[in-house]
Design a protein around this motif. Structure first.
Motif, PDB file in Angstrom:
ATOM      1  N   VAL A 241       0.945  -1.177  -0.151  1.00  0.00           N
ATOM      2  CA  VAL A 241       0.112   0.048  -0.018  1.00  0.00           C
ATOM      3  C   VAL A 241       0.956   1.258   0.082  1.00  0.00           C
ATOM      4  O   VAL A 241       1.739   1.326   0.632  1.00  0.00           O
ATOM      5  N   PHE A 242       0.532   2.144  -0.991  1.00  0.00           N
ATOM      6  CA  PHE A 242       1.674   3.150  -1.121  1.00  0.00           C
ATOM      7  C   PHE A 242       1.186   4.410  -0.305  1.00  0.00           C
ATOM      8  O   PHE A 242      -0.020   4.576   0.221  1.00  0.00           O
ATOM      9  N   GLN A 243       2.118   5.390  -0.366  1.00  0.00           N
ATOM     10  CA  GLN A 243       1.873   6.614   0.506  1.00  0.00           C
ATOM     11  C   GLN A 243       0.902   7.430   0.244  1.00  0.00           C
ATOM     12  O   GLN A 243       0.110   7.762   0.833  1.00  0.00           O
ATOM     13  N   LYS A 244       0.785   7.769  -1.145  1.00  0.00           N
ATOM     14  CA  LYS A 244      -0.571   8.380  -1.875  1.00  0.00           C
ATOM     15  C   LYS A 244      -1.587   7.515  -2.161  1.00  0.00           C
ATOM     16  O   LYS A 244      -1.250   6.527  -2.838  1.00  0.00           O
ATOM     17  N   PRO A 245      -2.864   7.582  -1.863  1.00  0.00           N
ATOM     18  CA  PRO A 245      -3.703   6.731  -2.303  1.00  0.00           C
ATOM     19  C   PRO A 245      -3.748   6.479  -3.664  1.00  0.00           C
ATOM     20  O   PRO A 245      -3.712   7.657  -4.565  1.00  0.00           O
ATOM     21  N   ASN A 246      -3.409   5.362  -4.570  1.00  0.00           N
ATOM     22  CA  ASN A 246      -3.480   5.283  -6.109  1.00  0.00           C
ATOM     23  C   ASN A 246      -4.322   4.333  -6.546  1.00  0.00           C
ATOM     24  O   ASN A 246      -3.947   3.484  -6.962  1.00  0.00           O
ATOM     25  N   PRO A 247      -5.730   4.441  -6.352  1.00  0.00           N
ATOM     26  CA  PRO A 247      -6.405   3.567  -7.248  1.00  0.00           C
ATOM     27  C   PRO A 247      -6.552   3.747  -8.585  1.00  0.00           C
ATOM     28  O   PRO A 247      -6.078   4.779  -9.212  1.00  0.00           O
ATOM     29  N   PHE A 248      -6.678   2.605  -9.258  1.00  0.00           N
ATOM     30  CA  PHE A 248      -6.607   2.637 -10.614  1.00  0.00           C
ATOM     31  C   PHE A 248      -7.864   3.606 -11.017  1.00  0.00           C
ATOM     32  O   PHE A 248      -8.908   3.497 -10.557  1.00  0.00           O
ATOM     33  N   PRO A 249      -7.712   4.476 -12.141  1.00  0.00           N
ATOM     34  CA  PRO A 249      -8.861   5.179 -12.681  1.00  0.00           C
ATOM     35  C   PRO A 249      -9.850   4.222 -13.268  1.00  0.00           C
ATOM     36  O   PRO A 249     -10.038   4.554 -14.305  1.00  0.00           O
ATOM     37  N   LYS A 250     -10.127   3.267 -12.681  1.00  0.00           N
ATOM     38  CA  LYS A 250     -11.440   2.551 -12.879  1.00  0.00           C
ATOM     39  C   LYS A 250     -12.383   2.350 -11.869  1.00  0.00           C
ATOM     40  O   LYS A 250     -12.392   3.081 -10.836  1.00  0.00           O
ATOM     41  N   SER A 251     -13.329   1.334 -12.041  1.00  0.00           N
ATOM     42  CA  SER A 251     -14.297   1.147 -11.093  1.00  0.00           C
ATOM     43  C   SER A 251     -13.844   0.735  -9.609  1.00  0.00           C
ATOM     44  O   SER A 251     -12.634   0.045  -9.767  1.00  0.00           O
ATOM     45  N   ILE A 252     -14.706   0.827  -8.749  1.00  0.00           N
ATOM     46  CA  ILE A 252     -14.060  -0.067  -7.395  1.00  0.00           C
ATOM     47  C   ILE A 252     -14.105  -1.274  -7.457  1.00  0.00           C
ATOM     48  O   ILE A 252     -12.882  -1.811  -7.063  1.00  0.00           O
ATOM     49  N   PHE A 253     -15.182  -2.090  -8.206  1.00  0.00           N
ATOM     50  CA  PHE A 253     -14.964  -3.391  -8.316  1.00  0.00           C
ATOM     51  C   PHE A 253     -13.639  -3.844  -9.109  1.00  0.00           C
ATOM     52  O   PHE A 253     -13.050  -4.849  -8.787  1.00  0.00           O
ATOM     53  N   GLU A 254     -13.360  -2.812 -10.470  1.00  0.00           N
ATOM     54  CA  GLU A 254     -12.377  -3.458 -11.034  1.00  0.00           C
ATOM     55  C   GLU A 254     -11.012  -3.188 -10.338  1.00  0.00           C
ATOM     56  O   GLU A 254     -10.044  -4.207 -10.665  1.00  0.00           O
TER      57      GLU A 254
ATOM     58  N   ILE B 271      -5.141  -6.886  -0.249  1.00  0.00           N
ATOM     59  CA  ILE B 271      -5.302  -8.012   0.498  1.00  0.00           C
ATOM     60  C   ILE B 271      -6.054  -9.035  -0.293  1.00  0.00           C
ATOM     61  O   ILE B 271      -6.445 -10.130  -0.230  1.00  0.00           O
ATOM     62  N   ALA B 272      -6.767  -8.764  -1.508  1.00  0.00           N
ATOM     63  CA  ALA B 272      -7.830  -9.408  -2.505  1.00  0.00           C
ATOM     64  C   ALA B 272      -6.795 -10.371  -2.865  1.00  0.00           C
ATOM     65  O   ALA B 272      -7.312 -11.736  -3.212  1.00  0.00           O
ATOM     66  N   VAL B 273      -5.502 -10.327  -3.127  1.00  0.00           N
ATOM     67  CA  VAL B 273      -4.445 -11.485  -3.517  1.00  0.00           C
ATOM     68  C   VAL B 273      -4.124 -12.309  -2.625  1.00  0.00           C
ATOM     69  O   VAL B 273      -3.639 -13.400  -2.970  1.00  0.00           O
ATOM     70  N   GLN B 274      -4.650 -11.945  -1.374  1.00  0.00           N
ATOM     71  CA  GLN B 274      -4.304 -12.922  -0.270  1.00  0.00           C
ATOM     72  C   GLN B 274      -2.750 -13.034  -0.057  1.00  0.00           C
ATOM     73  O   GLN B 274      -2.222 -14.046   0.034  1.00  0.00           O
ATOM     74  N   PRO B 275      -2.093 -12.057  -0.076  1.00  0.00           N
ATOM     75  CA  PRO B 275      -0.562 -12.000   0.342  1.00  0.00           C
ATOM     76  C   PRO B 275      -0.260 -12.522   1.656  1.00  0.00           C
ATOM     77  O   PRO B 275      -1.197 -12.362   2.601  1.00  0.00           O
ATOM     78  N   GLU B 276       1.063 -12.840   2.062  1.00  0.00           N
ATOM     79  CA  GLU B 276       1.374 -13.171   3.217  1.00  0.00           C
ATOM     80  C   GLU B 276       1.861 -11.910   3.954  1.00  0.00           C
ATOM     81  O   GLU B 276       1.667 -12.028   5.311  1.00  0.00           O
ATOM     82  N   VAL B 277       2.554 -11.056   3.318  1.00  0.00           N
ATOM     83  CA  VAL B 277       2.942  -9.846   3.846  1.00  0.00           C
ATOM     84  C   VAL B 277       2.347  -8.774   3.200  1.00  0.00           C
ATOM     85  O   VAL B 277       2.199  -8.580   2.090  1.00  0.00           O
ATOM     86  N   LEU B 278       2.164  -7.572   4.108  1.00  0.00           N
ATOM     87  CA  LEU B 278       1.638  -6.344   3.624  1.00  0.00           C
ATOM     88  C   LEU B 278       2.422  -5.142   4.000  1.00  0.00           C
ATOM     89  O   LEU B 278       2.645  -5.134   5.236  1.00  0.00           O
ATOM     90  N   LEU B 279       2.960  -4.644   2.907  1.00  0.00           N
ATOM     91  CA  LEU B 279       3.950  -3.496   3.121  1.00  0.00           C
ATOM     92  C   LEU B 279       3.087  -2.079   3.076  1.00  0.00           C
ATOM     93  O   LEU B 279       2.354  -2.147   2.072  1.00  0.00           O
ATOM     94  N   MET B 280       3.090  -1.228   4.024  1.00  0.00           N
ATOM     95  CA  MET B 280       2.582  -0.010   3.990  1.00  0.00           C
ATOM     96  C   MET B 280       3.470   1.146   3.980  1.00  0.00           C
ATOM     97  O   MET B 280       4.205   1.412   5.031  1.00  0.00           O
ATOM     98  N   ASP B 281       3.604   1.888   3.171  1.00  0.00           N
ATOM     99  CA  ASP B 281       4.674   3.000   3.018  1.00  0.00           C
ATOM    100  C   ASP B 281       3.860   4.306   3.383  1.00  0.00           C
ATOM    101  O   ASP B 281       3.341   4.930   2.666  1.00  0.00           O
TER     102      ASP B 281
END
Lengths: 434, 254
Positions: B92-105, B165-175
């Motif tokens: 998860v990055f410093q600045k929220p960076n959603p893809f410019p697509k729908s929430i679902f996508e 978390i949708a990919v079910q990672p083992e580790v989550l990095l948050m910057d």
């Protein structure tokens, strides 16, 4: 260190500033005026240019026709079964029929010379065009009254582009001919109608029969080839350079060369096409296929540069987000960056293509300058292109080609303006902000 | 909370061209705990975080030496496919960076490219589950197909967490996941981190010492490319072993 302004009083300091302020404002005003003058000059030149083209060209929208009364000898054109016979229609002397019918209007005209100059009032293509009409619509044969095209000189006179006050020797119609045209005018047997032929036929030696459809189709075909070749190649190249190329000497070299290619004079691309496509690969001469390939080479760097710029304009955070969930570089590029960059790529492409549309020199090199009377039906047919057509016409002696080349320039400008407009609209509509 | 080591980094050195950004870092990240990296700007904590999912690969001038072992695999082994790694280590990055697509996508993208879902209903299940886990479901369930860029900053960041978390990672990095957010959004994310640590090993880089104290079990203090102190968060904040750490947490440097 001491501040040298420490010695000044507040009043003195303000005076100095106020004094400098006057100077600064003056400079600003001068610059503003200079800019305004520059823009005014530029715009007035543009206005002069466009209005000049318009004034020269708008009359080409009309074409003079004159009325003749004639009966078409149907018996000579049908075979034993009474059906129209193609071969007989081909060999029939249509021009003779038209000219004979026209001379009947002036029964007083006697003598070889006078009869010939009377016949010169009718277009030399009148017979040919009548034949085409009849082939298309045989029912016309029942008709007795026909409007046929005048020669280009009469057309010019009708449009006021032939000065009757000049000495007789210096104009293309002599006094007698002008007299006959005036007679026709009085009885309204000569008229000006909308010049449909200009937009529905290809080039001709006779200005009154010449049209731009062949050139427009030729241009469209060439540009199609250009888009199909240049767009995917350029986008792929740009993606590679932005995402996969390792920075280093080779990449720098490629980059420098792409920028250089964008500045290479277009005729050089024409020479390249001549020697490689025509000379080495033996591709057809004068064909839109080759023209399109040459224009694609020319447009390639423009699109690559525009694509790279718009890929770079997509925030890296989008790419990072894709990589962060485990997208490969290609997936990040294709799924996320490219859709965002698409409006910019499209704009760049359209501008590149518009540039290609106006290009003459490289097409001349590969032979698209040929005189082609047929509208091309495939990309390997000989064809010409819109700007080349303008070039050919502006080079012709007949006064009537002059107004036609002006009208063709207007058509070209309309295409260019609408393409640029499309680019602006697409950019406005699809450009996203973050 | 478990006591097993999830990632073991040894002798990690990072260079940007010739400039060394990290010096001989040795650290063990505990499984299903929150580890916070703190330190003044430019100390190398974000650079180190990006070593765990090889995001430094995209910076051509960056070179990472050393071993970062996750299980028997060396994350820093160039033979290891970073794409495969990033499916196991989300970010998860410093600045929220959603893809410019729908929430679902946004949420469905990861599972889809990895082939974890094969049809629409599976994708829907994952999207719903991930949005619920990230606490966003109640706010967006009726507009899943609206553009993600229309969400507020805090919502966007939670969407990014859902996406990760949708990919079910083992580790989550948050910057620095909260640096662009207001205090309310920040506290929601902090609660979320607390919930998520039961399932994921979380490493968070933060500028806020209060945040580190609130959410983490372990804290590492970095200064000028060196790992100065690493220990239980409560120890680091109450009785730091190193005077530099003490100076930083008491606000004298940084």
């Amino acid at each position: 260190m001491n501040n040298p302004t420490d010695m000044l009083t507040a009043q003195q300091r303000q005076d100095i500033i106020r004094h400098s302020l006057q100077k600064r404002h003056k400079t600003e005003r001068r610059l503003r005026w200079a800019g305004l003058t520059a823009i005014t000059i530029a715009i007035s030149f543009l206005v002069i240019l466009i209005s000049n083209i318009f004034l020269n060209g708008y009359t080409a929208l009309l074409q003079s026709e004159l009325q003749v009364e004639m009966t078409i000898p149907k018996a000579e054109l049908v075979d034993e079964n009474g059906d129209l016979d193609a071969a007989r229609i081909m060999t029939f002397n249509w021009n003779g029929l038209v000219k004979k019918a026209f001379r009947k209007k002036f029964p007083d005209v006697k003598g070889m010379m006078d009869k010939r100059s009377l016949g010169d009032l009718v277009s030399d293509n009148a017979g040919y065009e009548l034949r085409l009409q009849i082939e298309k619509n045989p029912e016309l044969m029942e008709q007795n009254l026909f409007w046929i095209k005048t020669s280009d000189d009469v057309d010019m006179y009708m449009k006021g582009r032939l000065d009757a006050s000049l000495p007789e020797k210096m104009r293309r119609l002599d006094d007698k001919q002008i007299g006959w045209v005036d007679q026709l005018k009085e009885v309204s047997e000569i008229r000006k109608v909308f010049n449909t032929g200009f937009f529905t036929t290809a080039d001709s030696r006779e200005p009154e029969s010449a049209g731009i459809l062949g050139a427009v189709v030729g241009s469209a075909m060439a540009l199609m080839v250009t888009i199909i070749l240049a767009l995917p190649l350029a986008v792929m190249a740009a993606i590679y350079l932005e995402y996969f190329a390792r920075p280093g000497r080779v990449t720098d070299l490629i980059e420098v060369n792409i920028n250089n290619l964008a500045a290479v004079p277009s005729i050089v691309f024409g020479l390249l096409g001549l020697s490689v496509f025509l000379g080495f690969f033996n591709m057809p001469r004068s064909a839109p296929l080759v023209g399109g390939m040459v224009l694609a080479l020319m447009t390639l760097p423009t699109i690559i540069i525009a694509t790279r710029a718009s890929i770079r304009a997509v925030p890296t955070s989008i790419r990072d987000a894709a990589l962060g969930v485990g997208a490969s570089r290609m997936q990040a590029a294709l799924d996320h960056v490219l859709p965002q960059a698409a409006p910019g790529i499209l704009t760049g492409t359209i501008i590149g293509i518009a540039q290609a549309l106006g290009e003459t020199a490289p097409l001349i090199m590969i032979g698209m300058v040929a005189f082609v009377v047929d509208v091309p039906t495939s990309i390997t047919d000989p064809a010409t292109a819109l700007p080349v057509q303008i070039f050919i016409w502006s080079d012709s002696a007949e006064r009537a080609f002059y107004e036609r080349s002006s009208l063709a320039i207007m058509v070209l400008l309309v295409f260019l303006i609408s393409m640029n407009l499309l680019a602006v609209i697409l950019r406005r509509r699809y450009e996203k902000t973050w | 909370m478990s006591d097993t080591v999830k990632i073991l980094a040894s002798d990690v050195n990072v260079f940007y061209d010739t400039k060394q950004a990290l010096h001989d870092i040795n650290i063990d990240i505990m499984d299903r705990q929150v580890t916070a990296f703190i330190g003044p700007s430019g100390c190398g904590k974000s650079t180190f975080l990006r070593c765990f999912n090889r995001m430094n690969d995209v910076i051509p001038s960056c070179r990472v030496d050393g071993h970062i072992m996750m299980g028997d695999e060396n994350i820093n082994d160039q033979a290891l496919d970073p794409v495969f790694l990033r499916a196991r280590v989300g970010m998860v990055f410093q600045k929220p960076n959603p893809f410019p697509k729908s929430i679902f996508e946004n949420v469905a993208y990861g599972p889809r490219i990895h082939g974890l879902v094969t049809n629409k209903s599976e994708a829907e299940d994952i999207v719903v589950d991930s949005l619920k886990r990230s606490g966003l479901w109640n706010e967006v369930h009726d507009r899943l197909h609206d553009p993600a860029t229309g969400l507020s900053g805090g919502q966007q960041q939670r969407l990014c967490i859902a996406r990760a978390i949708a990919v079910q990672p083992e580790v989550l990095l948050m910057d620095e996941p909260c640096s662009a957010l207001d205090p309310i959004a920040t506290s929601i994310i902090e609660e979320l981190i607390n919930d998520l640590k039961d399932r994921f090993t979380i490493i968070i880089v933060t500028h806020s010492m209060q945040q580190a104290a609130r959410v983490s079990q372990k804290t590492a203090y970095f200064h000028l490319g060196h790992l100065i102190e690493y220990g239980e968060t409560k120890d680091v904040f109450t009785r730091p072993a190193d005077p530099q750490t003490e100076a930083y947490i008491s606000g004298k440097i940084g």
